[in-house]
Write a protein that holds these residues in place. Structure first.
Motif, PDB file in Angstrom:
ATOM      1  N   THR A 214      24.200  32.579 -64.191  1.00 22.58           N
ATOM      2  CA  THR A 214      24.309  31.558 -65.237  1.00 22.58           C
ATOM      3  C   THR A 214      25.527  31.831 -66.120  1.00 22.58           C
ATOM      4  N   LEU A 215      26.122  30.757 -66.607  1.00 21.84           N
ATOM      5  CA  LEU A 215      27.278  30.867 -67.489  1.00 21.84           C
ATOM      6  C   LEU A 215      26.839  31.354 -68.866  1.00 21.84           C
ATOM      7  N   ASP A 216      27.632  32.227 -69.449  1.00 25.36           N
ATOM      8  CA  ASP A 216      27.367  32.719 -70.809  1.00 25.36           C
ATOM      9  C   ASP A 216      27.757  31.624 -71.800  1.00 25.36           C
ATOM     10  N   PHE A 259      31.421  36.910 -81.244  1.00 23.88           N
ATOM     11  CA  PHE A 259      31.703  36.926 -79.809  1.00 23.88           C
ATOM     12  C   PHE A 259      31.620  38.344 -79.262  1.00 23.88           C
ATOM     13  N   ILE A 260      32.256  39.291 -79.956  1.00 22.18           N
ATOM     14  CA  ILE A 260      32.235  40.683 -79.498  1.00 22.18           C
ATOM     15  C   ILE A 260      30.798  41.220 -79.490  1.00 22.18           C
ATOM     16  N   GLY A 261      30.058  40.945 -80.576  1.00 18.04           N
ATOM     17  CA  GLY A 261      28.674  41.397 -80.636  1.00 18.04           C
ATOM     18  C   GLY A 261      27.818  40.804 -79.529  1.00 18.04           C
ATOM     19  N   TRP A 262      28.013  39.527 -79.234  1.00 17.34           N
ATOM     20  CA  TRP A 262      27.220  38.869 -78.195  1.00 17.34           C
ATOM     21  C   TRP A 262      27.560  39.417 -76.805  1.00 17.34           C
ATOM     22  N   VAL A 267      25.575  42.733 -72.078  1.00 20.46           N
ATOM     23  CA  VAL A 267      25.621  43.915 -71.215  1.00 20.46           C
ATOM     24  C   VAL A 267      24.338  44.724 -71.362  1.00 20.46           C
ATOM     25  N   ARG A 268      23.866  44.885 -72.601  1.00 27.84           N
ATOM     26  CA  ARG A 268      22.625  45.651 -72.819  1.00 27.84           C
ATOM     27  C   ARG A 268      21.432  44.991 -72.146  1.00 27.84           C
ATOM     28  N   LEU A 269      21.414  43.658 -72.106  1.00 23.74           N
ATOM     29  CA  LEU A 269      20.296  42.928 -71.521  1.00 23.74           C
ATOM     30  C   LEU A 269      20.456  42.704 -70.023  1.00 23.74           C
ATOM     31  N   MET A 275      33.165  37.776 -71.171  1.00 21.24           N
ATOM     32  CA  MET A 275      34.286  38.714 -71.144  1.00 21.24           C
ATOM     33  C   MET A 275      33.719  40.125 -71.108  1.00 21.24           C
ATOM     34  N   ASN A 276      33.974  40.837 -70.031  1.00 16.44           N
ATOM     35  CA  ASN A 276      33.450  42.192 -69.879  1.00 16.44           C
ATOM     36  C   ASN A 276      34.309  43.155 -70.708  1.00 16.44           C
ATOM     37  N   LEU A 277      33.739  43.655 -71.803  1.00 16.36           N
ATOM     38  CA  LEU A 277      34.509  44.516 -72.715  1.00 16.36           C
ATOM     39  C   LEU A 277      34.818  45.875 -72.110  1.00 16.36           C
TER      40      LEU A 277
END
Length: 489
Positions: A214-216, A259-262, A267-269, A275-277
């Protein structure tokens, strides 16, 4: 959703066409990218005609370029998801059809909102298609071939901005501004025909197509809102109340933090982030993104500024602008394959810094142009700048992405292009703001009277600002990876 037929997979096409298939695939995506770049740059030649047709001020006319850049910037982050969800061929064909539709709509539009809608459609298509070639180069070619592939691709792609303004200037003078929207049509049709033969449904290099991913949407919404707030905030700095500008820029900063927090939360979920940080853990990539952001600001800002400078600052015709820019574009096309061969052996940092220095020199030397310039003078400065681009274009992506894990390459290409186009979208607004500020400081404007020394001085100061930005990018470019470092990682 059915699995793609084996005859259209990357493996089947490679078996059918042999070793030359990867080059034919590169040629195909090059044609589509040429169409998208041409749609970006060629409209700048027609901005004075558009302004007269629809009685637009500079701020509204600027959105013909900025609207395209905003749409392109936002859609670029969706490329990895679209490739994984729908495959390479469907994604590429969809982009070409949307780009074609935008060109036709812009050509027949009878109102400014329709022209702007056409530009947004073209920008959405261009944003998705432009990261694809770098993905193919990094996945379908061996490391010792990637520089040569980048050079071939770059040499072809630069023909679009080289020939586009020249042909577009003649078309504007002969047939009016509407004719330039139709320039992308032949390229789109050719790209669609080639895609049926050479673009696979599956990824070169064997990456899986994930139909259920699914798209973020939250990330895309935050990124879109932040981009719009940033660009509107920059416009409001010039035309709106200071409170409005401050509020919009503050919202842009909040959207960035959100955006950065999301992305971290995704990744945690265990969800796929937009965007893969993790990309930024590789220092050459992080520095490459910074270079792309600053360099994009200077490059796209100057792409908007130069035609306006030559037509409204120096009083030249649209066709004369095209004639001045054509030799520089041809020199750029000749420079890229030469530098690309060096990119397989020499450090990217040195090549990119050489290019940035030449680009800065071409901007700074604009102060030597007078009110009655020789065409050779402007042409020579354009050639110096385009030689600089010839050093940057084949080197920056390789220096930033060498060493990334294979699954991260689509994300890496998308992020680098996103940074460059975000810088470009901001650069167009920044040049408009700086130009209007300096024109007011010199007591003149673009629309009143003939070209004057005061008007020229305002343009000179904006060019010096662009030169300073190139100097800033040189500091980050020192940290790009070398071929050896990328090969070992």
């Amino acid at each position: 959703m059915h699995d793609p037929p084996p005859s259209s997979s990357a493996e089947a096409l490679r078996a059918r066409h042999g070793a030359r298939w990867r080059w034919l695939l590169l040629l195909t995506v090059m044609v589509g990218t040429m169409a998208s770049i041409m749609s970006s740059t060629v409209v700048n030649v027609a901005i004075p005609g558009l302004s007269q047709q629809f009685t637009l001020g500079q701020a509204r006319a600027q959105w013909v370029s900025s609207g395209f850049m905003v749409a392109m910037t936002v859609s670029m982050l969706t490329t990895p998801w679209l490739l994984a969800r729908f495959g390479y061929r469907a994604t590429y064909n969809g982009c070409m059809l949307l780009l074609l539709a935008g060109g036709v709509l812009g050509g027949v539009a009878q109102s400014y909102p329709l022209v702007l809608a056409a530009r947004v459609a073209e920008g959405l298509a261009a944003g998705v298609v432009q990261p694809i070639p770098a993905v193919i180069i990094m996945r379908a070619f061996e490391p010792n071939e990637q520089g040569r592939a980048s050079g071939l691709f770059g040499m072809g792609v630069v023909l679009a901005p080289a020939l586009g303004p020249s042909i577009g200037g003649v078309l504007v003078d002969w047939f009016g501004w509407r004719s330039i929207f139709f320039m992308v049509a032949p390229f789109c049709l050719l790209a669609l025909w080639l895609a049926r033969r050479y673009v696979p449904t599956t990824a070169p290099g064997g990456a899986a197509t994930r139909r259920d991913e699914t798209l973020d949407g939250v990330g895309l919404l935050l990124g879109s809102a932040g981009t719009l707030c940033l660009l509107n905030g920059l416009v409001a700095l010039r035309a709106g109340p200071a409170v409005e500008a401050a509020a919009l820029l503050a919202l842009a900063a909040i959207c960035l933090a959100g955006f950065i927090g999301w992305q971290r939360r995704c990744v945690r979920l265990g969800r796929a982030p937009l965007m893969n940080l993790a990309l930024f853990a590789w220092r050459p990539f992080a520095m490459g993104v910074l270079v792309a952001l600053i360099y994009g600001t200077a490059l796209f800002g100057s792409t908007y500024l130069l035609p306006v400078y030559m037509q409204m600052g120096l009083g030249l015709s649209a066709s004369s602008v095209g004639a001045i820019l054509l030799p520089a574009g041809l020199v750029l096309a000749a420079t890229i394959p030469l530098v690309a061969r060096w990119a397989d052996r020499l450090p990217a940092s040195g090549l990119v810094n050489t290019g940035l220095a030449l680009l800065a020199l071409s901007f700074a030397a604009m102060v030597t142009v007078g009110l009655a310039p020789g065409l050779w003078h402007l042409t020579a400065l354009g050639i110096v700048g385009r030689i600089g681009l010839g050093f940057i274009l084949p080197s920056l992506n390789l220096g930033a992405m060498r060493g990334l894990a294979l699954p991260l390459i689509p994300q890496g290409s998308s992020v680098i292009n996103f940074a460059r186009t975000l810088g470009g979208a901001a650069g167009i607004s920044l040049c408009g703001i700086a130009l209007e500020w300096r024109l007011a400081a010199h007591g003149t404007s673009l629309t009143e009277g003939a070209p004057s020394a005061a008007r020229l001085a305002a343009f000179d100061e904006v060019f010096l600002m662009l030169a300073a930005l190139c100097g800033m990018a040189m500091l980050a470019a020192r940290h790009l990876s070398t071929p050896a470092a990328g090969a070992d990682r």
